[in-house]
Enzyme design. Structure first.
Site, PDB file in Angstrom:
ATOM      1  N   PRO A   1       0.072  58.544 -38.285  1.00 56.15           N
ATOM      2  CA  PRO A   1      -0.296  59.076 -38.445  1.00 56.15           C
ATOM      3  C   PRO A   1       0.092  60.625 -38.867  1.00 56.15           C
ATOM      4  O   PRO A   1       0.046  61.662 -38.009  1.00 56.15           O
ATOM      5  CB  PRO A   1      -1.709  59.847 -37.639  1.00 56.15           C
ATOM      6  N   GLU A   2      -0.407  61.000 -39.908  1.00 58.40           N
ATOM      7  CA  GLU A   2       0.045  62.570 -40.073  1.00 58.40           C
ATOM      8  C   GLU A   2      -1.412  63.383 -41.008  1.00 58.40           C
ATOM      9  O   GLU A   2      -2.335  62.401 -40.416  1.00 58.40           O
ATOM     10  CB  GLU A   2       1.395  62.032 -41.729  1.00 58.40           C
TER      11      GLU A   2
END
Length: 277
Positions: free
Chosen positions: A2-3
């Site tokens: 996850p960014e």
DNA sequence: CGGGACGCCTGTGAGC
DNA sequence: TGCTCACAGGCGTCCC
């Protein structure tokens, strides 16, 4: 995984569903990156407020009597995702490390690598949340982030522009995928020293980063393997990636062969023709 | 002090 | 088929 876009997609898919829900119980599984910092049973009875995001962290306010109120700071690490679990699936698997049972359903953190975290804090600006967020740069969509200010920040750093983006000190949110993609869109060689970027190129980089991040949010994020939003939906940005994971393939813009180099123990993908020093 | 390597932990796919 | 190795979306800590 996850960014910023994946965390934002997670936030959007959860916020309305959870707002106003009452916590009925919580369960912690294997240890995550940091200890929870409270007893799981102390969460019962609190009311979930509006979910907020800061960088790649989610802040969940938990309302209650003054002595008990506070919130949970969530981080998804490399392999984490949050899901609202249906009643029939409440049996937890070996990678389900935190469950929050609420009147709006059960929120479950699944994280095989356990680099993620759930941390209790009495407030966002009190420790431990304050300390964890202290070194984060500004939000990329904050209007206060201008090309002039970003350029000034770049001039103070001698590392590569790719490393500077990943550090989250110039602006938060870009991880390995979106840093590579934004540099491609901006036409900047990721190995270029941060302090050598011209004002015009910083302006292009800021625009490219905002474009890439907002497009990724629209598409539900990037699902390379695990990522799902809270309703189990995969993202679609991976099909729009122009360089990330494409070593040896032809550049969609010019046909040159995409290269991979390693910068600070992380793979960097770029087009040697479209991206220049 | 800035910058880079390390380590955390588990899974997967490639190559032999 | 089964083993070993490289590598994977992040980031705090340590060392130079």
């Amino acid at each position: 995984m996850p960014e910023l876009p994946e965390v934002e997609v997670t936030r959007i898919s959860l916020a309305e569903r959870l707002a106003g829900a009452r916590v009925l119980a919580a369960r912690a599984g294997k240890p995550l990156r940091w200890p929870l910092g409270c007893q799981v049973h102390s969460l019962a009875g609190l009311t979930v407020g509006l979910l907020a995001r800061r960088g790649k962290y989610l802040w969940m306010p938990l309302e209650g009597p003054p002595a008990r109120r506070g919130g949970l700071l969530w981080h998804l690490g490399m392999s984490g995702s949050l899901a609202l679990v249906a009643g029939a699936q409440r049996e937890h698997g070996s990678h389900d490390h935190f469950d929050l049972l609420t009147t709006a359903g059960m929120l479950r953190l699944t994280d095989p690598r356990r680099f993620g975290a759930v941390v209790w804090s009495s407030a966002l600006d009190a420790d431990p949340a304050r300390r964890l967020l202290a070194k984060l740069g500004p939000e990329p969509f904050d209007p206060a982030v201008t090309a002039a200010r970003l350029h000034a920040a770049c001039r103070a750093r001698r590392t590569s522009i790719k490393a500077a983006l990943l550090s989250g000190e110039l602006v938060v949110g870009a991880g390995n995928i979106y840093a590579c993609e934004a540099l491609f869109v901006a036409g900047i060689d990721p190995r270029l020293r941060c302090d050598r970027l011209s004002r015009v190129r910083v302006e292009r980089l800021l625009a490219a980063l905002r474009l890439i991040l907002s497009r990724a949010i629209e598409l539900g994020g990037t699902t390379l393997r695990d990522f799902r939003d809270a309703h189990g939906m995969a993202g679609a940005f991976q099909s729009e990636a122009r360089v990330y994971g494409r070593e040896g393939m032809a550049c969609a813009r010019c046909g040159s062969t995409i290269r991979r180099v390693v910068q600070q123990q992380r793979s960097t993908f770029f087009c040697p023709s479209c991206q220049t020093r």
